[in-house]
Design a protein around this motif. Structure first.
Motif, PDB file in Angstrom:
ATOM      1  N   ALA A  73       0.829  -1.211   0.000  1.00 40.13           N
ATOM      2  CA  ALA A  73       0.000   0.000   0.000  1.00 40.13           C
ATOM      3  C   ALA A  73       0.860   1.256   0.000  1.00 40.13           C
ATOM      4  N   VAL A  74       1.887   1.306   0.844  1.00 41.50           N
ATOM      5  CA  VAL A  74       2.703   2.523   0.911  1.00 41.50           C
ATOM      6  C   VAL A  74       3.603   2.649  -0.321  1.00 41.50           C
ATOM      7  N   LYS A  75       4.024   1.525  -0.883  1.00 44.08           N
ATOM      8  CA  LYS A  75       4.826   1.585  -2.118  1.00 44.08           C
ATOM      9  C   LYS A  75       4.030   2.177  -3.272  1.00 44.08           C
ATOM     10  N   SER A  76       2.748   1.888  -3.303  1.00 44.44           N
ATOM     11  CA  SER A  76       1.911   2.341  -4.422  1.00 44.44           C
ATOM     12  C   SER A  76       1.716   3.856  -4.438  1.00 44.44           C
ATOM     13  N   LYS A  77       2.020   4.521  -3.341  1.00 42.93           N
ATOM     14  CA  LYS A  77       1.816   5.964  -3.245  1.00 42.93           C
ATOM     15  C   LYS A  77       3.025   6.767  -3.717  1.00 42.93           C
ATOM     16  N   ARG A  78       4.152   6.065  -3.993  1.00 45.74           N
ATOM     17  CA  ARG A  78       5.387   6.776  -4.333  1.00 45.74           C
ATOM     18  C   ARG A  78       5.909   6.297  -5.683  1.00 45.74           C
ATOM     19  N   PRO A  79       6.505   7.187  -6.466  1.00 49.45           N
ATOM     20  CA  PRO A  79       6.974   6.795  -7.801  1.00 49.45           C
ATOM     21  C   PRO A  79       8.301   6.043  -7.791  1.00 49.45           C
ATOM     22  N   THR A  80       9.081   6.176  -6.726  1.00 50.19           N
ATOM     23  CA  THR A  80      10.412   5.567  -6.695  1.00 50.19           C
ATOM     24  C   THR A  80      10.404   4.266  -5.904  1.00 50.19           C
ATOM     25  N   GLN A  81      11.353   3.401  -6.218  1.00 48.22           N
ATOM     26  CA  GLN A  81      11.498   2.133  -5.514  1.00 48.22           C
ATOM     27  C   GLN A  81      12.108   2.392  -4.138  1.00 48.22           C
ATOM     28  N   PRO A  82      11.466   1.948  -3.070  1.00 49.47           N
ATOM     29  CA  PRO A  82      11.989   2.254  -1.740  1.00 49.47           C
ATOM     30  C   PRO A  82      13.044   1.252  -1.268  1.00 49.47           C
ATOM     31  N   ARG A  83      13.838   1.665  -0.298  1.00 48.28           N
ATOM     32  CA  ARG A  83      14.638   0.736   0.492  1.00 48.28           C
ATOM     33  C   ARG A  83      13.752   0.301   1.655  1.00 48.28           C
ATOM     34  N   ILE A  84      13.563  -0.999   1.796  1.00 45.48           N
ATOM     35  CA  ILE A  84      12.664  -1.534   2.826  1.00 45.48           C
ATOM     36  C   ILE A  84      13.521  -2.166   3.906  1.00 45.48           C
ATOM     37  N   ILE A  85      13.494  -1.577   5.081  1.00 41.77           N
ATOM     38  CA  ILE A  85      14.441  -1.928   6.144  1.00 41.77           C
ATOM     39  C   ILE A  85      13.720  -2.618   7.286  1.00 41.77           C
ATOM     40  N   ASP A 106      15.431   8.290  -1.836  1.00 35.13           N
ATOM     41  CA  ASP A 106      14.231   9.137  -1.885  1.00 35.13           C
ATOM     42  C   ASP A 106      13.117   8.617  -0.981  1.00 35.13           C
ATOM     43  N   HIS A 107      13.103   7.311  -0.756  1.00 33.21           N
ATOM     44  CA  HIS A 107      11.991   6.702  -0.018  1.00 33.21           C
ATOM     45  C   HIS A 107      12.520   5.537   0.818  1.00 33.21           C
ATOM     46  N   LEU A 108      12.269   5.601   2.114  1.00 26.55           N
ATOM     47  CA  LEU A 108      12.608   4.507   3.026  1.00 26.55           C
ATOM     48  C   LEU A 108      11.339   3.974   3.661  1.00 26.55           C
ATOM     49  N   ILE A 109      11.283   2.667   3.830  1.00 28.72           N
ATOM     50  CA  ILE A 109      10.226   2.028   4.620  1.00 28.72           C
ATOM     51  C   ILE A 109      10.909   1.274   5.750  1.00 28.72           C
ATOM     52  N   LEU A 110      10.577   1.631   6.987  1.00 23.71           N
ATOM     53  CA  LEU A 110      11.138   0.966   8.164  1.00 23.71           C
ATOM     54  C   LEU A 110      10.064   0.094   8.790  1.00 23.71           C
ATOM     55  N   ILE A 111      10.380  -1.175   8.996  1.00 21.25           N
ATOM     56  CA  ILE A 111       9.418  -2.118   9.573  1.00 21.25           C
ATOM     57  C   ILE A 111       9.863  -2.455  10.987  1.00 21.25           C
ATOM     58  N   CYS A 112       9.001  -2.149  11.949  1.00 21.75           N
ATOM     59  CA  CYS A 112       9.310  -2.367  13.366  1.00 21.75           C
ATOM     60  C   CYS A 112       8.680  -3.675  13.834  1.00 21.75           C
ATOM     61  N   GLY A 113       9.504  -4.589  14.249  1.00 25.09           N
ATOM     62  CA  GLY A 113       9.014  -5.880  14.705  1.00 25.09           C
ATOM     63  C   GLY A 113       8.594  -5.869  16.165  1.00 25.09           C
ATOM     64  N   SER A 128      14.690  -5.248   1.879  1.00 27.84           N
ATOM     65  CA  SER A 128      15.919  -5.102   1.098  1.00 27.84           C
ATOM     66  C   SER A 128      17.133  -4.991   2.011  1.00 27.84           C
ATOM     67  N   ASP A 129      16.896  -4.588   3.265  1.00 28.79           N
ATOM     68  CA  ASP A 129      17.965  -4.435   4.255  1.00 28.79           C
ATOM     69  C   ASP A 129      17.454  -4.906   5.610  1.00 28.79           C
ATOM     70  N   GLU A 130      18.373  -5.406   6.422  1.00 30.05           N
ATOM     71  CA  GLU A 130      18.082  -5.694   7.824  1.00 30.05           C
ATOM     72  C   GLU A 130      19.110  -4.965   8.662  1.00 30.05           C
ATOM     73  N   ILE A 131      18.631  -4.216   9.661  1.00 28.60           N
ATOM     74  CA  ILE A 131      19.519  -3.388  10.475  1.00 28.60           C
ATOM     75  C   ILE A 131      19.315  -3.671  11.950  1.00 28.60           C
ATOM     76  N   SER A 132      20.428  -3.781  12.653  1.00 24.11           N
ATOM     77  CA  SER A 132      20.438  -3.876  14.114  1.00 24.11           C
ATOM     78  C   SER A 132      21.219  -2.684  14.649  1.00 24.11           C
ATOM     79  N   ILE A 133      20.732  -2.037  15.705  1.00 28.71           N
ATOM     80  CA  ILE A 133      21.472  -0.907  16.275  1.00 28.71           C
ATOM     81  C   ILE A 133      22.427  -1.357  17.371  1.00 28.71           C
TER      82      ILE A 133
END
Length: 245
Positions: A73-85, A106-113, A128-133
């Motif tokens: 849904a959120v990808k469909s609102k933006r023209p560019t391919q996002p980085r999904i983290i 231009d576009h980031l999507i952060l998924i909080c588990g 597309s990415d997995e990040i640990s702080i």
């Protein structure tokens, strides 16, 4: 830049996003963001987003359907391919270099588990990415997402008041930052190094370079192993090592 945050607890972000540099950057339209409660995308009659793990075990696992649908849904609102983290303790350890890389997007999507973890299909087919702080476990990915947002947004053009601030930060150069002093020059008998009062910019720069290298050598030797030092820095490092023997 636009940032979408998929979270079950959007209210957690109000303090961080409504204060200080991040608020000023929003007010000046340097970035936009949306908080997306992926529970709203659940097709379960009670809006459940988790379920018991196949094979048994403790805890609950986030189901794929709500997150897949929310991302689409959120990808469909933006023209560019996002980085999904995916904010995840199994992800790569977050660094300043990664922040600089993400600041170019231009576009980031952060998924909080939350709960015990993600259904593996989210990890393998959405992110597309997995990040640990860091090497510790939090109750959810929201705090990690805030860290990523703060560190990335401050790197966007014209967000910081001084354009030279970000490039001189600790880790941006590969070294820890040099010490800083301000007025008064003498505070309770503790004096500012004389070189900083000299007005000689070449000497000041040389002092700062040495101090940054010395601080890194004393506190984070591991950073020096990762950095290809210039000839003059390598010479300074050799001097430091001989002095510490």
């Amino acid at each position: 830049m636009h940032i979408d945050v998929l979270t079950l607890f959007p209210e957690m972000f109000s303090g961080v996003m409504g204060s200080s540099i991040l608020k000023k950057a929003q007010d000046r339209n340097k970035f936009t963001y949306d908080l997306v409660n992926f529970r709203d995308y659940s097709q379960h009659k009670h809006q459940k987003v988790d379920d018991y793990p196949y094979g048994g075990g403790a805890g609950m696992v986030l189901a794929p359907q709500p997150i897949f649908d929310a991302v689409e849904a959120v990808k469909s609102k933006r023209p560019t391919q996002p980085r999904i983290i995916l904010m995840c303790p199994q992800g790569e350890t977050y660094t300043q270099k990664k922040a600089e890389e993400l600041a170019e997007e231009d576009h980031l999507i952060l998924i909080c588990g939350h709960y015990e973890g993600f259904d593996e299909r989210i990890r393998s087919h959405v992110a597309s990415d997995e990040i640990s702080i860091g090497d510790y476990v939090l109750t959810g990915g929201e705090l990690g997402a805030m860290v990523v947002m703060d560190s990335v947004i401050r790197l966007l053009p014209d967000v910081l008041g001084n354009e030279e601030s970000a490039p001189q930060d600790s880790f941006s150069t590969g070294l820890l930052e040099h010490p800083h002093y301000t007025r008064p020059a003498n505070f309770r008998g503790m004096e500012v190094p004389e070189v900083l009062l000299s007005g000689d910019h070449a000497k000041i720069e040389a002092w700062r370079k040495r101090q940054a290298l010395e601080r890194t050598y004393e506190r984070r030797k591991d950073l020096l192993l990762k950095k290809n030092l210039s000839a003059d820095l390598q010479c300074l490092l050799n001097e430091l090592q001989n002095e510490k023997k």
